[in-house]
Write a protein that holds these residues in place. Structure first.
Motif, PDB file in Angstrom:
ATOM      1  N   LEU A 196      14.121 -10.822   3.383  1.00 35.43           N
ATOM      2  CA  LEU A 196      13.073  -9.797   3.447  1.00 35.43           C
ATOM      3  C   LEU A 196      12.308  -9.721   2.134  1.00 35.43           C
ATOM      4  N   LEU A 197      13.032  -9.816   1.002  1.00 30.39           N
ATOM      5  CA  LEU A 197      12.372  -9.705  -0.299  1.00 30.39           C
ATOM      6  C   LEU A 197      11.550 -10.946  -0.614  1.00 30.39           C
ATOM      7  N   ASP A 198      11.910 -12.064  -0.013  1.00 34.78           N
ATOM      8  CA  ASP A 198      11.140 -13.283  -0.268  1.00 34.78           C
ATOM      9  C   ASP A 198       9.772 -13.267   0.438  1.00 34.78           C
ATOM     10  N   GLU A 199       9.595 -12.403   1.394  1.00 35.18           N
ATOM     11  CA  GLU A 199       8.286 -12.296   2.049  1.00 35.18           C
ATOM     12  C   GLU A 199       7.260 -11.641   1.110  1.00 35.18           C
ATOM     13  N   GLU A 200       5.952 -11.984   1.326  1.00 29.90           N
ATOM     14  CA  GLU A 200       4.869 -11.355   0.532  1.00 29.90           C
ATOM     15  C   GLU A 200       4.569  -9.996   1.123  1.00 29.90           C
ATOM     16  N   LEU A 201       5.233  -9.021   0.617  1.00 30.81           N
ATOM     17  CA  LEU A 201       5.156  -7.682   1.206  1.00 30.81           C
ATOM     18  C   LEU A 201       3.982  -6.874   0.672  1.00 30.81           C
ATOM     19  N   PHE A 202       3.632  -7.015  -0.583  1.00 25.74           N
ATOM     20  CA  PHE A 202       2.624  -6.172  -1.213  1.00 25.74           C
ATOM     21  C   PHE A 202       1.584  -7.050  -1.898  1.00 25.74           C
ATOM     22  N   SER A 203       0.376  -6.454  -2.107  1.00 25.36           N
ATOM     23  CA  SER A 203      -0.716  -7.186  -2.752  1.00 25.36           C
ATOM     24  C   SER A 203      -0.918  -6.764  -4.208  1.00 25.36           C
ATOM     25  N   GLN A 204      -0.413  -5.572  -4.591  1.00 22.91           N
ATOM     26  CA  GLN A 204      -0.585  -5.131  -5.968  1.00 22.91           C
ATOM     27  C   GLN A 204       0.485  -5.752  -6.866  1.00 22.91           C
ATOM     28  N   ASN A 205       0.090  -6.055  -8.104  1.00 21.33           N
ATOM     29  CA  ASN A 205       1.007  -6.675  -9.067  1.00 21.33           C
ATOM     30  C   ASN A 205       2.132  -5.725  -9.447  1.00 21.33           C
ATOM     31  N   SER A 206       1.799  -4.450  -9.571  1.00 23.75           N
ATOM     32  CA  SER A 206       2.828  -3.485  -9.974  1.00 23.75           C
ATOM     33  C   SER A 206       3.948  -3.416  -8.937  1.00 23.75           C
TER      34      SER A 206
ATOM     35  N   THR B 258      -0.911   2.039   3.876  1.00 22.64           N
ATOM     36  CA  THR B 258       0.154   2.852   3.280  1.00 22.64           C
ATOM     37  C   THR B 258       1.353   2.941   4.216  1.00 22.64           C
ATOM     38  N   ASN B 259       1.060   3.159   5.499  1.00 23.42           N
ATOM     39  CA  ASN B 259       2.157   3.225   6.473  1.00 23.42           C
ATOM     40  C   ASN B 259       2.911   1.897   6.532  1.00 23.42           C
ATOM     41  N   SER B 260       2.128   0.805   6.467  1.00 25.50           N
ATOM     42  CA  SER B 260       2.773  -0.511   6.494  1.00 25.50           C
ATOM     43  C   SER B 260       3.676  -0.693   5.279  1.00 25.50           C
ATOM     44  N   GLU B 261       3.189  -0.315   4.091  1.00 23.75           N
ATOM     45  CA  GLU B 261       4.000  -0.452   2.881  1.00 23.75           C
ATOM     46  C   GLU B 261       5.240   0.439   2.943  1.00 23.75           C
ATOM     47  N   LEU B 262       5.035   1.666   3.467  1.00 19.87           N
ATOM     48  CA  LEU B 262       6.188   2.569   3.587  1.00 19.87           C
ATOM     49  C   LEU B 262       7.209   2.029   4.571  1.00 19.87           C
TER      50      LEU B 262
END
Length: 427
Positions: free
Chosen positions: A66-76, A20-24
């Motif tokens: 930055l947006l082109d990186e795979e930042l999140f694993s959830q589809n939403s 969560t901290n990483s995503e934030l």
């Protein structure tokens, strides 16, 4: 198990927190890039120069990278990121339009191209900020949901684990109580001396192992007790045999092996007691010394078996004639002695001698032979002739030799008898 579950839950919560901290942080980075691009766009709208446009393009490329990186694993979340990428691409297209506007004559006004681009910039930045807020809220919501699931799972596992622990504890306590009661009963049986009973072992726990060892101990004690009892019985049997052998040896030592009469040694012991008794009670007694005549002839002519048969029957005749309280012994090959106690007079002794003479006159049957035996009898009296055994034997022996000088079965008394006793019948 419960400790492992708790530790695993803590580790999982820690991982969720870190994710969560990483995503934030990633959302914060995106927000920072958007704010930087928004600032550059403001400068571009204010000054409409080439430098502002260049700085805006740099901010746009950084946001795009930055947006082109795979930042999140959830589809939403990736959907929102894709929307941000699309809007960032729109801003890139708008920057191209701004480049054209700078190359043309610049005009102010809301309906001018610069005014239209400024409105489009603001709307796109506003939409990106709204999506960024959604992304941040979604990250927080997913973190809360994951943490709530973990907590619910931990609570359920703790409840189930506690129930399992409680059931296992109750079963263990029941098994412990059952085995302990069985062991207690086994010990009570052992204290009562019951070695045949055994504790029934059903489980494989420590008390069951102890019960098995207890059964082995009782079996060992039972075998030891049986061996001890058998050993005791064997000792008693051998002791009884030794006692019987001792009695037999003593009887053989005190009795003649052939005639079963007293032996010479036993006779002398009996006589010492008898003489002492007569001395204390002032009673009279008589000693008969009997020697068989023609016994050697029978032995030589018919063999030792015939001689043994003669001796056995002579002993039976002597036992038949005298009282059971009188003492009879065989002191030599064909020599017998009889101790008569008490006597009142010489006539009583002579009566006994006559009975002996009558018995001895009866031929002895041996196989198909009728063997005739004579006897010479010498008599000594206590206390007239002597008061000691050796002297009494010598007097009787002398009288026996005097009787041998006469043919047939005869007896001989000493002259002291007729004058030593007050009873006239002694004459």
């Amino acid at each position: 198990m419960l400790t492992s579950i708790i530790l695993l839950s803590f580790v999982t919560l820690k991982e969720i927190q870190m994710q969560t901290n990483s995503e934030l942080h990633q959302v914060s980075d995106i927000e920072h890039k958007i704010d930087l691009m928004s600032s550059e766009l403001w400068l571009l709208q204010q000054y409409h120069d080439e430098d502002a446009l260049t700085q805006t393009r740099v901010a746009h490329e950084e946001l795009k990278a930055l947006l082109d990186e795979e930042l999140f694993s959830q589809n939403s979340k990736n959907t929102i990121v894709a929307n941000l990428v699309r809007m960032n691409a729109n801003i890139g297209a708008l920057l191209d339009l701004s480049q054209k506007d700078l190359d043309s004559n610049f005009r102010h006004g809301i309906t001018s191209p610069a005014g239209m681009l400024s409105a489009r910039y603001n709307m796109t930045i506003q939409s990106m900020n709204e999506d960024l807020g959604k992304l941040e809220r979604l990250a927080i919501k997913d973190s809360e949901l994951s943490q709530r699931k973990i907590l619910y799972a931990v609570v359920i596992l703790l409840i189930v684990g506690s129930a399992v622990v409680l059931i296992l504890t109750l079963l263990t306590l029941k098994s412990f109580s059952t085995n302990l009661n069985a062991l207690t009963l086994g010990i009570k049986d052992l204290t009562k001396g019951n070695l045949n009973s055994r504790i029934e072992v059903k489980d494989t726990d420590e008390l069951s192992v102890l019960a098995q060892q207890f059964n082995l101990m009782k079996r060992s004690l039972e075998e030891t007790t049986v061996k001890k009892e058998l050993l005791q019985l064997e000792v008693e049997r051998q002791t009884k045999e030794l006692q019987q052998q001792r009695e037999e040896f003593q009887h053989q030592a005190n009795h003649d092996s052939l005639t079963k009469l007293y032996s010479r040694g036993a006779f002398e012991e009996q006589m010492q007691t008898a003489i002492a008794r007569c001395g204390r009670t002032n009673q009279s007694a008589a000693l008969l010394f009997i020697d068989l005549d023609r016994f050697k002839v029978i032995n030589d002519c018919h063999g030792h078996a015939a001689g043994d048969a003669v001796l056995i029957q002579i002993a039976q005749k002597l036992l038949k004639t005298v009282r059971s309280s009188d003492i009879i012994a065989r002191i030599g090959g064909d020599e017998f002695v009889i101790w008569l106690e008490p006597i009142e007079n010489a006539t009583q002794v002579i009566t006994v001698i006559h009975k002996l003479t009558e018995e001895l006159a009866i031929p002895i049957q041996y196989q198909d032979l009728n063997l005739v035996i004579d006897a010479s009898i010498g008599v000594s009296f206590f206390p007239i002739d002597a008061i000691e055994l050796s002297s009494l034997l010598k007097v009787a022996d002398d009288n026996m030799y005097k009787a041998k000088e006469i043919e047939g079965t005869t007896f001989q008394l000493t002259s002291k008898v007729t004058v030593g006793l007050s009873d006239a019948k002694m004459a």
